[in-house]
Design a protein around this motif. Sequence first.
Motif, mmCIF file in Angstrom:
data_model
loop_
_atom_site.group_PDB
_atom_site.id
_atom_site.type_symbol
_atom_site.label_atom_id
_atom_site.label_comp_id
_atom_site.label_asym_id
_atom_site.label_seq_id
_atom_site.Cartn_x
_atom_site.Cartn_y
_atom_site.Cartn_z
ATOM 1 N N GLN A 120 -20.330 -46.000 -41.225
ATOM 2 C CA GLN A 120 -19.526 -45.464 -40.122
ATOM 3 C C GLN A 120 -19.282 -43.977 -40.299
ATOM 4 O O GLN A 120 -19.354 -43.198 -39.346
ATOM 5 C CB GLN A 120 -18.186 -46.197 -40.039
ATOM 6 N N ARG A 121 -18.986 -43.581 -41.509
ATOM 7 C CA ARG A 121 -18.731 -42.163 -41.779
ATOM 8 C C ARG A 121 -19.968 -41.331 -41.479
ATOM 9 O O ARG A 121 -19.869 -40.236 -40.915
ATOM 10 C CB ARG A 121 -18.289 -41.987 -43.237
ATOM 11 N N ARG A 122 -21.142 -41.843 -41.809
ATOM 12 C CA ARG A 122 -22.382 -41.122 -41.495
ATOM 13 C C ARG A 122 -22.605 -41.052 -39.989
ATOM 14 O O ARG A 122 -22.995 -40.009 -39.451
ATOM 15 C CB ARG A 122 -23.576 -41.806 -42.165
ATOM 16 N N TRP A 123 -22.390 -42.154 -39.289
ATOM 17 C CA TRP A 123 -22.611 -42.188 -37.846
ATOM 18 C C TRP A 123 -21.644 -41.263 -37.113
ATOM 19 O O TRP A 123 -22.020 -40.590 -36.162
ATOM 20 C CB TRP A 123 -22.441 -43.616 -37.331
ATOM 21 N N ILE A 124 -20.386 -41.276 -37.522
ATOM 22 C CA ILE A 124 -19.365 -40.518 -36.798
ATOM 23 C C ILE A 124 -19.455 -39.028 -37.092
ATOM 24 O O ILE A 124 -19.453 -38.196 -36.177
ATOM 25 C CB ILE A 124 -17.959 -41.065 -37.115
ATOM 26 N N PHE A 125 -19.557 -38.650 -38.355
ATOM 27 C CA PHE A 125 -19.580 -37.229 -38.716
ATOM 28 C C PHE A 125 -20.973 -36.608 -38.587
ATOM 29 O O PHE A 125 -21.088 -35.423 -38.270
ATOM 30 C CB PHE A 125 -19.087 -37.032 -40.153
ATOM 31 N N GLN A 126 -22.010 -37.380 -38.895
ATOM 32 C CA GLN A 126 -23.379 -36.849 -38.946
ATOM 33 C C GLN A 126 -23.416 -35.538 -39.758
ATOM 34 O O GLN A 126 -23.852 -34.493 -39.257
ATOM 35 C CB GLN A 126 -23.912 -36.601 -37.537
#
Length: 296
Positions: free
Chosen positions: A38-44
């Motif tokens: 989720q952190r990767r998807w949201i922040f990119q």
Amino acid sequence: MRERWFRQADRGRSWRWLALLVAAALALSGCALLDQQQRRWIFQPSQATWGNAAAAAEGLTDVWIDFHSREADRPVRLHGLWAPHEREDAPVLLFLHGARWDVRGSAFRMRRLNELGFAVLGIDYRGFGRSTAELPSEELAAEDTRAAWEWMRREHPGRRHFIYGHSLGGAIAVRLAADVGAASAGLIGEATFTSIPDVFRTMRYGWLPLGPLLTQRFAAAARMPQVASPVLVVHGSEDRLIRAELGRRLYERAPGPKRLVLVEGGSHHNAQRIGRSEVQAALSELFDIGAGPPQP
């Protein structure tokens, strides 16, 4: 008949893949892997910027902010860009960018805010640009922005201090403003939202019951009533990424004084630019900040 069979078969395969994805998400519920993804998807997070944005950052001053992270229990170094104002008593604004690109990608916005009367500090969260290489999260970003806020207050005392956030940065800005209370002279959110679950519900598969699985919630609307400063919300009417209705709902949660600037024809990326005159008028009315007639 054959074409209809292929369409039905494709649709069936799509639903099976979707069901597998949902099942996988459910299986991962509560796991560290789900949180990290989720952190990767949201922040990119990225060390890159877009197009010619790097050129817009030329001439801005590099700033380094060092602190010890309680969340991660290790030293952290944040990189920022500083745009001073010709007036020594100009208000100082902390600019918080959104997902995907580093702070250089927001140099255009920072320069426009500088022209409107602010000295501007823009920072990269951990995982972006030249800041400490670490996967960002909602909690880590909150810690990073608080460190930048304290640096700004310490290095530039005796002035009014403002918080500005674009897109994801807007939700981060709301949290910071709620935390620092009356120390903030004003909060400005551009193209931002009420919460990540609300954003998900506006998307194609928003009907899926994935809300309880979201660990990175960025509940800006829930925190907005705790903001003690005046609030300005700017949103483009044609924003296809974060719908204008979410910006309006966030504005409605602000206790006031407050202003909503809905820029007709504005997108997720250009509302501040094409709505410059409206933004300038709102800054003057709400915060008593003026910079003369609008520039082209």
